[in-house]
Design an enzyme around this catalytic site. Structure first.
Site, PDB file in Angstrom:
ATOM      1  N   HIS B  63       0.871  -1.184   0.000  1.00 24.82           N
ATOM      2  CA  HIS B  63       0.000   0.000   0.000  1.00 24.82           C
ATOM      3  C   HIS B  63       0.901   1.225   0.000  1.00 24.82           C
ATOM      4  O   HIS B  63       1.666   1.419   0.952  1.00 24.82           O
ATOM      5  CB  HIS B  63      -0.896  -0.001   1.240  1.00 24.82           C
ATOM      6  CG  HIS B  63      -1.825  -1.181   1.286  1.00 24.82           C
ATOM      7  ND1 HIS B  63      -3.094  -1.159   0.756  1.00 24.82           N
ATOM      8  CD2 HIS B  63      -1.653  -2.440   1.775  1.00 24.82           C
ATOM      9  CE1 HIS B  63      -3.676  -2.342   0.935  1.00 24.82           C
ATOM     10  NE2 HIS B  63      -2.815  -3.146   1.538  1.00 24.82           N
ATOM     11  N   ASP B 305       2.112  -7.110   2.324  1.00 19.38           N
ATOM     12  CA  ASP B 305       0.969  -6.287   2.749  1.00 19.38           C
ATOM     13  C   ASP B 305       1.464  -5.025   3.462  1.00 19.38           C
ATOM     14  O   ASP B 305       0.873  -4.573   4.457  1.00 19.38           O
ATOM     15  CB  ASP B 305       0.014  -7.092   3.651  1.00 19.38           C
ATOM     16  CG  ASP B 305      -1.367  -6.442   3.754  1.00 19.38           C
ATOM     17  OD1 ASP B 305      -1.598  -5.393   3.130  1.00 19.38           O
ATOM     18  OD2 ASP B 305      -2.218  -6.999   4.476  1.00 19.38           O
TER      19      ASP B 305
END
Lengths: 304, 423
Positions: B63, B305
């Site tokens: 992200h 992640d």
């Protein structure tokens, strides 16, 4: 100064818990008619930081502090800078900067007192964090049991109702099992979390099944909003299955002691005749709460 | 024509089953040759003695927060963090503000990555407009803008029919659907794994079955439609088993993140927000299942992640702080220290999960050292000992539970399209 914090009973030793109960015995009646206030906490400032509505716990801590000569500041999240977006830690740091020695904190989030203990120099006392712990409530329940029954070890204590969402249940389980009591948790399976046996307790789902063996029954408050989330079908059915009624008292042991952390819903956890009857120690619990909080505050301030 | 020679290193390229000490020759940004070339003269020679020469590592689950949450991370800071961690390519998730759900939004990612000029950044497009789970995003436009796959990651696609249509429609572009598996009715209000620790803490848990229901659903939908599904951040025993069985009937791949094989819900007992993520840290059995899934290749991909959050957002009450931890800068040493050293994986197995396997999921021509491909290379010193220190991170955020861990393994040189970006 970690040993001055009281964040929960899970990590307290049996000796530590007994010592707090002994200290609380010595505080009974301080500041009431005929007994002068004391000055154990003279020059100490206690801040009550309450992020959740509370009447009796906040008043009890405030009164306990004043009866020992402390200064008390009260902070509640409504009408405060919380509404202006200030974070919990910043609020607590600002209050501490005013010269606070002991912070008593009530918060809807589990772990909030631990967060403060990591960020503040002040001693932190947990007055209830989420459904995690409420150590002073469990201590006052245990003080009440000890004074009524003369002991805790070897007794069988039933905790009845919403175990899943109850911080009172968790602190009681830790405290009572450490002091050698047998604990039975009793409630509908939706309110008794799977695996709770890992905390050293037995599980029952029918109150009538355990009445005969319990020396003490602690009737946890049921929150009506749980019904809307499907955890039980109706308040009526809950009361029929789990309320302590006169009939159930007659089926229980003759010397059964009934506790309720309150505020009670009359007719739901306990019927009025039983709440006001001879087995109930509900009002004594309130008095014992003051003594326990005096002992805890004195320890937190390092004045014991 | 500039020529770079990497010599004396153990070159491992799982895509070509190559594993030997050899020279790697790079010219004009591309791989020229693996092996001896006495006819060539190098403009620069890197002596990689004692090192592993790997295709550039790909972290396909990060992200980068831009646009919209630049206080947490930007494409520039995230790219710098990737290079520092030995990662030459990242695929970034579309849960930005606004979401990456149009061609223009995907092109913006390439533009910012080009300005940063560090790692390769591949945007992943949203499955549905605004990630709301209601209508398919314009997948054709997203592909034209360079999107390499589709996901609504951060949220599941709640409606099974929408997921079915996404799997069908994406076949037209041969792109993979990356599924964040979570039944939101079962996880509502949950802040950690539902188990004995959540019971003790009195906090609302997220049961494993909430993840598994969607894993089952999406594998069956992939079988029904012939689409490709990749299960993101697998964290439970049964999810691993469903993928293991699913591979026999559907085009399904799966990934694991280091925290799901290194940490359990016991770490959450302190209610330190650096242990809060979704899916949550699970139990010991789950950790064992993730390791077993990595070993038998049920889990094809390792990724992080990477989820940066500014300090003020994580320094909050546990139930009120956001999910996620940093990853790209700790990925390599954690893999070396906890997968290679205990012999859970061999070097070629590990490298496959970080190079050619994610490249195949994303349909990108990377992850190998075959002559002719763009030369992304990660050169690893597996013996380098160091202590993870979040204050040294290139990332804009500091939220890592691995701060203070003593680890081995570090990227010594990092090469992107033939250019040495670190070392």
């Amino acid at each position: 100064m970690t040993d001055r914090h009281l964040l929960g009973l899970e990590h307290q030793s049996a000796e530590g818990i007994s010592a707090l109960l002994d200290a609380a015995e010595g505080m009974l009646g301080v500041g009431t008619a005929g007994n002068p206030k004391r000055s154990d906490l003279a020059g100490i400032c206690v801040a009550n930081i309450f992020y959740e509505p509370s009447t009796r716990t906040r008043i009890s801590f405030g009164l306990a502090a004043r009866r020992l000569g402390a200064d008390v500041v009260d902070f509640t999240s409504s009408g405060s800078s919380v509404g202006k977006g200030e974070s919990f830690i910043d609020t607590a740091r600002n209050i501490e900067a005013m010269g606070v020695d002991v912070v008593v904190v009530r918060h809807a989030s589990a772990g909030a007192p631990h967060l403060l203990a990591n960020h503040l120099k002040a001693a932190v006392v947990n007055a209830g964090d989420g459904a995690h712990e409420h150590p002073t409530q469990a201590l006052l329940d245990m003080l009440t049991i000890r004074r009524r029954k003369g002991r805790i070890a070897g007794l069988t204590v039933g905790l009845v109702g919403d175990i899943l969402h109850s911080r009172v249940a968790r602190s009681n389980i830790h405290g009572l099992t450490k002091l050698g009591a047998k604990v039975i948790v009793c409630g509908p399976p939706t309110l008794v979390p799977a695996g709770v046996e890992s905390l050293g307790v037995r599980v029952a789902h029918r109150l009538d099944d355990i009445l005969q063996e319990c020396d003490v029954l602690n009737l946890l408050r049921i929150q009506f909003e749980r019904q809307r989330t499907g955890l039980f079908p109706s308040v009526n059915e809950y009361a029929r299955l789990f309320a302590m009624t006169g009939e159930r008292v007659r089926k229980a042991r003759p010397d059964v002691l009934l506790l309720a952390p309150g505020p009670i819903n009359r007719g739901v956890e306990i019927t009025p005749d039983v709440a006001d009857g001879p087995h109930s120690a509900i009002l004594e619990q309130v008095d014992h709460g003051l003594a326990v909080r005096m002992a805890v505050l004195r320890r937190a301030a390092g004045r014991n | 024509m500039t020529t770079l020679r990497i010599t004396n290193g153990r070159v491992i390229d799982p895509a070509t089953s190559f594993d030997a000490v050899a020279d790697l020759w790079i010219a004009d940004g591309k791989v020229l040759h693996v092996g001896a070339r006495p006819d060539l003269r190098a403009d620069r020679t890197i002596d990689a003695a004692g090192c592993i020469v790997s295709p550039g590592w790909i972290d396909m689950h990060v992200h980068l927060r831009e646009p919209g949450r630049e206080e947490d991370e930007t494409i520039a800071t995230g790219s710098a963090a990737a290079i520092a961690g030995g990662v030459t390519s990242v695929a970034c998730m579309p849960n930005t503000e606004p979401a990456i759900d149009t061609q223009a939004a995907a092109e913006f990612v390439y533009l910012q990555a080009e300005r940063a000029n560090l790692a390769n950044v591949f945007p992943i497009g949203a499955i549905t407009k605004g990630r709301r789970g209601e209508e398919l995003a314009e997948m054709g436009g997203l592909v034209d803008g360079g999107a390499v796959a589709f996901t609504d990651d951060g949220s599941p696609v709640v409606n099974a029919d929408i997921m079915r249509r996404a799997l069908e429609y994406s076949r037209m572009f041969d792109k993979c659907i990356l599924s964040h598996c979570e039944d939101v009715d079962l996880t509502k209000g949950g802040v950690m794994h539902e188990g004995l620790v959540s019971l003790r803490l009195g906090v609302r848990g997220m049961p494993s079955v909430a993840e598994e229901l969607h894993v089952y659903r999406d594998i069956e939908l992939a079988a029904l439609t012939g689409g490709r599904v990749h299960i993101l951040h697998v964290s439970t025993v049964e999810a691993v088993e469903l993928i293991r069985r699913g591979k026999k009937k559907a085009r399904v791949t799966g990934e694991a993140c280091p925290h799901h094989w290194l940490l359990t819900d016991e770490h959450v007992a302190t209610l330190d927000s650096n242990y809060k993520m979704a899916p949550p840290l699970r139990a010991k059995d789950d950790v064992a299942a993730i390791l077993a899934g990595l070993k038998d290749d049920t889990l094809d991909v390792i990724c992080t992640d990477h989820a940066p959050h500014a300090a003020e957002k994580k320094a909050r009450e546990f139930d009120q702080c956001p999910n996620g931890i940093l990853g790209v800068e700790t990925l390599l040493p954690l893999c070396v220290t906890t997968l290679i050293e205990p012999s859970h994986l061999t070097w070629p197995q590990l490298i496959a999960k970080l190079t050619i396997n994610p490249a195949r999921v994303l349909s990108i021509d990377r992850g190998t050292l075959k002559p002719g491909v763009l030369a992304d290379v990660t050169i690893i010193d597996p013996k380098a000992e160091w202590t993870i220190d979040v204050n040294q991170f290139k990332s804009k955020s500091r939220n890592s539970p691995f701060h203070g861990w003593k680890v081995r393994g570090r990227a010594k040189w990092v090469i992107v399209e033939g250019v040495v970006k670190a070392g």
